[in-house]
Design an enzyme around this catalytic site. Structure first.
Site, PDB file in Angstrom:
ATOM      1  N   SER A 141      10.883  14.842  64.602  1.00 50.73           N
ATOM      2  CA  SER A 141      10.651  13.920  65.710  1.00 50.73           C
ATOM      3  C   SER A 141      11.921  13.836  66.550  1.00 50.73           C
ATOM      4  CB  SER A 141      10.304  12.533  65.164  1.00 50.73           C
ATOM      5  OG  SER A 141      10.339  11.558  66.184  1.00 50.73           O
ATOM      6  N   TYR A 154      11.925   5.229  59.385  1.00 49.61           N
ATOM      7  CA  TYR A 154      11.253   6.392  59.979  1.00 49.61           C
ATOM      8  C   TYR A 154      12.233   7.397  60.603  1.00 49.61           C
ATOM      9  CZ  TYR A 154       8.416   9.183  63.155  1.00 49.61           C
ATOM     10  OH  TYR A 154       7.844  10.231  63.834  1.00 49.61           O
TER      11      TYR A 154
END
Length: 261
Positions: A141, A154
């Site tokens: 990401s 995350y």
């Protein structure tokens, strides 16, 4: 009975980017093994791809947050198939104050994003190495390039995926297995996600991506052996140019809007 035909494995294949990956590979006449949580209409999607693109599809419904489940999945894959593409797409995000996050919430993110990706790759690697040419694509990401408040766990998990992928690429570059990592931003996976991202304001809207376009570019660059795939120049520019003391509070402020009423 073990088949001699080659297959691609995609985790998190029932929706969003994983579903788009499956479509892109099916269009290229690549046989598929789709992996996702139960009750995600995975069987119907597998049959749809099979009929539309004349490819062979299998599916496996499983919760990847449980290590025992991961080991059973990989045992089944190694026993039944010859695999030459592995796409580790399954991942869990979320926005929450760390003080309000439950132990299960934290553990699930780490188990799916870090442990499952590592274990699946490790267990399937001997299978991949048997092939004359094979590919691993790990989905990280843009969050991998900066810590973010109200996400905390995350981005750290995605930093792991990026680092893990780059290290594995270097380790395997003299073998038949090519390793790549993609760092997309937020994607239009469903109305709920779009609504949440739009709460971030201009920054969120600028970085929102279409999963079909991301998947198409990823598969194209993977087969051209691009070891780090970037799909959003705006996000990449922000991450590269801004120093941490600017982007950390900037991104945290944008993310905070998701949990504000």
């Amino acid at each position: 009975m073990k088949t001699e035909e080659l297959y691609a494995v995609i985790t998190g294949a029932s929706q969003g980017l994983g579903k788009s990956f499956a479509e892109q590979l099916a269009k290229r006449k690549i046989n598929l093994i789709l992996v996702s949580l139960p009750n995600q209409n995975l069987k119907e999607f597998a049959r749809e791809l099979e009929n539309r693109y004349t490819v062979k599809t299998c599916y496996y419904e499983v919760d990847l947050s449980v290590n025992e489940n991961v080991m059973k999945l990989t045992e089944w894959l190694n026993t039944s198939f010859e695999i030459y593409i592995l796409i580790n797409n399954a991942g869990i995000g979320g926005t929450k104050k760390f003080t309000e996050a439950s132990p299960d919430y934290i553990n699930t993110i780490l188990q799916v994003n870090v442990a499952a990706t590592s274990l699946i790759t490790h267990q399937l690697l001997p299978n991949l190495l048997r092939q004359s040419g094979a590919y691993i694509l790990n989905v990280s990401s843009m969050a991998a390039f900066s810590p973010i408040g109200f996400k905390t766990v995350y981005p750290a998990s995605k930093t792991f995926i990026h680092s893990f992928s780059r290290g594995l690429y270097e380790e395997l570059k003299e073998t038949s297995v090519f390793v790549s990592v993609v760092n997309p931003g937020a994607m239009k996976t469903n109305p709920e996600v779009c609504k949440r991202i739009e709460k971030q304001g201009l920054l969120g809207r600028l970085t929102l991506l279409n999963p079909d376009k991301v998947a198409s570019r990823c598969i194209e660059r993977l087969f051209k052996k691009d070891s780090v795939i970037m799909v959003n120049p705006v996000s990449w520019l922000i991450m590269k140019v801004l120093p941490i003391w600017i982007k950390l509070p900037l991104m945290t402020k944008a993310i905070k809007r998701e949990i504000e009423v």
